[in-house]
Design an enzyme around this catalytic site. Structure first.
Site, short mmCIF file in Angstrom:
data_model
loop_
_atom_site.label_atom_id
_atom_site.label_comp_id
_atom_site.label_asym_id
_atom_site.label_seq_id
_atom_site.Cartn_x
_atom_site.Cartn_y
_atom_site.Cartn_z
N GLY A 83 65.89 -23.15 48.67
CA GLY A 83 66.34 -22.22 49.68
C GLY A 83 67.07 -21.14 49.22
CB ALA A 84 67.87 -20.55 45.67
CG ASN A 85 65.03 -16.48 49.67
OD1 ASN A 85 64.75 -17.76 50.28
ND2 ASN A 85 65.09 -15.72 50.75
CE1 TYR A 137 68.53 -27.40 60.99
CE2 TYR A 137 70.34 -28.02 62.27
CZ TYR A 137 69.79 -27.71 61.26
OH TYR A 137 70.81 -27.37 60.25
#
Length: 290
Positions: free
Chosen positions: A13-15, A166
């Site tokens: 999830g690095a963007n 979630y």
């Protein structure tokens, strides 16, 4: 290829958001960084921005939707082909959905992305991580006091509720952390879960809950919330601090352990979810202590 002995950190999830803040911080200290992103164009843009901001060109982009087991497997192959070592794995990517969705494998998507994706990715990379020891596995968690319904993980019997789904999927991160830490005892690979606090987030993105719930939260409270860069400090401490060299199997808040939901403290429940997860991803991790 860069120096094979250079410290290597992989962030999912690095963007954007917290993941991007983490990737940039590691890039600034000269670390080789692997960025796992779902969207190729956004991932490339983030990588290019980080290179420009830090001058560190040893930044590598990998693409996978963590909700697709096929894509996770391909990404793991690409990562192993590229990196001779993995010193730190940060399972950061997470999402929420306003309505029930299913993955390509027919699994409810919040469970698929938030729990099963990291479970499978970590398992596929684990031998490389162990070979790089001392090493650290960190999963970014949340703080919702809930319990998993092992008989209805897919929300087929109950009415789907976004935050409950979630919360259940993120509780899986704690079950996974505690069980994997038990299995890796004595290997010099530590496994911890970090709650980064509540911060300005794009949780869910354009195709998740962001369009309904989180945009409202951001509109009303965003000005008062920490930025992803501020929230990243807790995760960076878990990844870098020598104080945690031998600390494993912990749920960490702001540089200290915090209380986990009671179900996650049950070793039997941890093993039960582990067994279910192996079955759902079709991959058995040979990590049980002898």
């Amino acid at each position: 290829m860069a120096d094979a002995n250079r410290k290597t950190v992989l962030v999912t999830g690095a963007n954007s958001g917290l993941g991007r803040a983490l990737a940039e911080s590691f890039a600034r200290d000269g670390t080789r960084v692997g960025m796992l992103a779902r969207n190729r164009s956004r991932g490339r843009a983030a990588r290019d921005d980080i290179v420009a901001a830090t001058g560190n060109r040893d930044i590598h982009l990998f693409i996978a939707d963590l909700g697709s087991q096929q894509e996770v497997r391909q990404a793991a192959t690409d990562i192993l082909d590229r990196f001779e070592r993995i010193d730190v794995l940060i399972n950061n990517a997470g999402t929420a959905y306003a309505s029930r969705r299913i993955s390509p494998e027919g699994i409810e998507r919040s469970l698929a992305v938030n729990h099963l994706g990291p479970f499978l990715l970590t398992g596929l990379l684990l031998e490389r991580i162990k070979a790089s020891a001392p090493a650290r596995i960190i999963t970014v968690g949340t703080r919702i006091d809930t319990a998993m319904d092992f008989d209805d993980l897919d929300w087929t019997r109950r009415r789907y509720r976004m935050m409950q789904a979630y919360g259940q999927s993120k509780l899986g991160n704690l079950h996974f952390t505690f069980e994997l830490a038990r299995r890796l005892a004595g290997t010099e690979v530590t496994v911890n879960c970090v709650f980064p606090g509540v911060f300005r987030s794009n949780l869910g993105g354009s195709d998740g809950a962001q369009g309904v719930f989180w945009k409202s939260v951001d509109l009303l409270l965003g000005w008062a919330l920490p930025t992803p860069t501020q929230a990243a400090e807790r995760v960076l401490y878990a990844a870098r601090s020598p104080d945690l060299d031998a600390v494993t199997g912990q749920y960490l808040g702001d540089r200290r352990p915090i209380k986990a939901p009671s179900q996650a403290l049950d070793p039997g429940a941890n093993r039960r979810l582990w067994d279910i997860s192996e079955r759902l991803v079709g991959f058995v991790q040979d990590t049980e202590p002898s």
